[in-house]
Scaffold this motif. Structure first.
Motif, short mmCIF file in Angstrom:
data_model
loop_
_atom_site.label_atom_id
_atom_site.label_comp_id
_atom_site.label_asym_id
_atom_site.label_seq_id
_atom_site.Cartn_x
_atom_site.Cartn_y
_atom_site.Cartn_z
N PHE A 88 -3.21 3.77 -3.54
CA PHE A 88 -2.26 2.99 -4.32
C PHE A 88 -1.00 3.79 -4.62
O PHE A 88 0.12 3.30 -4.46
N ASP A 89 -1.18 5.03 -5.07
CA ASP A 89 -0.02 5.87 -5.44
C ASP A 89 0.94 6.02 -4.27
O ASP A 89 2.16 5.92 -4.44
N THR A 90 0.41 6.25 -3.08
CA THR A 90 1.25 6.41 -1.89
C THR A 90 2.01 5.13 -1.59
O THR A 90 3.22 5.17 -1.31
N LYS A 93 4.84 4.40 -4.14
CA LYS A 93 5.94 5.36 -3.98
C LYS A 93 6.72 5.10 -2.70
O LYS A 93 7.94 5.20 -2.68
N LYS A 94 6.04 4.73 -1.62
CA LYS A 94 6.75 4.39 -0.38
C LYS A 94 7.55 3.10 -0.55
O LYS A 94 8.64 2.97 0.01
N CYS A 95 7.02 2.15 -1.31
CA CYS A 95 7.79 0.93 -1.59
C CYS A 95 9.11 1.29 -2.28
O CYS A 95 10.13 0.64 -2.04
N LEU A 119 -2.09 0.15 -14.38
CA LEU A 119 -2.70 -1.17 -14.12
C LEU A 119 -3.71 -1.08 -12.98
O LEU A 119 -4.75 -1.75 -13.01
N HIS A 120 -3.42 -0.26 -11.98
CA HIS A 120 -4.36 -0.08 -10.87
C HIS A 120 -5.67 0.55 -11.38
O HIS A 120 -6.75 0.09 -11.03
N TYR A 126 -3.41 -3.79 -7.13
CA TYR A 126 -4.10 -3.47 -5.88
C TYR A 126 -3.07 -2.98 -4.86
O TYR A 126 -1.87 -3.17 -5.02
N SER A 127 -3.58 -2.35 -3.83
CA SER A 127 -2.73 -1.97 -2.70
C SER A 127 -3.45 -2.30 -1.41
O SER A 127 -4.68 -2.33 -1.34
#
Length: 175
Positions: A88-90, A93-95, A119-120, A126-127
């Motif tokens: 999710f973090d990746t 951050k890429k978004c 929230l995740h 979610y991712s």
């Protein structure tokens, strides 16, 4: 910043005004409360938090969902693999980092990233990660609150990688 739960006005009474509230914290409680009412934060770095509720929304229905042949072929040829909630973090951050034509800055601020990561961890965000070989080349993140699913942002570094993520989201929602 103000603290505590924001008391948002009723979006139906706001008329043509799409900004319903200025300020407040991006706490999980405020975000969940906002999304349940169709309200979301959207602002730039160094601006106060702006809470929006546009009159016109883009809604994707799963009933008649079909994948265009050209996109289906491209995704198949690229041999993407797709995972849920692995990085999710990746993805968020890429978004924020991947440049888009005509866009010189992102609305995904550091505060926004921190808030959605919370929230995740609570199970609301979610991712979807799209992989080519061992690299994440596309994906999207969003929220799910009950039966309400929304996509917040997506990115791609290879052709149709974000399409593959959106298609997987729609297929999952359809199921």
């Amino acid at each position: 910043m103000m603290s505590g739960l924001i008391k948002f006005p009723d979006p139906y009474l706001a008329g043509d005004c799409e900004i319903l509230h200025i300020g407040g914290e991006l706490s999980p409680d405020n975000l969940i409360n906002a999304y349940k009412k169709g309200i979301f934060p959207w602002y730039s770095e160094y601006d106060p938090v702006l809470w929006w509720c546009p009159l016109i929304r883009h809604i994707l229905l799963t009933d008649n969902f079909r994948i265009p042949k050209s996109i289906r072929k491209n995704i198949r040829e690229r041999d993407y693999s797709i995972t849920f909630n692995k990085h999710f973090d990746t993805v968020i951050k890429k978004c924020a980092e991947v440049k888009r034509p005509g866009q010189h800055e992102t609305w995904i601020t550091n505060d926004m990233i921190d808030a959605y990561i919370k929230l995740h961890k609570l199970g609301y965000a979610y991712s979807i990660e799209v992989w080519q070989n061992k690299d994440i080349t596309g994906g999207l993140y969003g929220l799910q609150i009950g039966n309400y699913v929304c996509g917040e942002s997506m990115f791609h570094e290879t052709d149709n990688a974000s399409d593959a993520a959106l298609i997987k989201l729609l297929q999952t929602a359809q199921e």
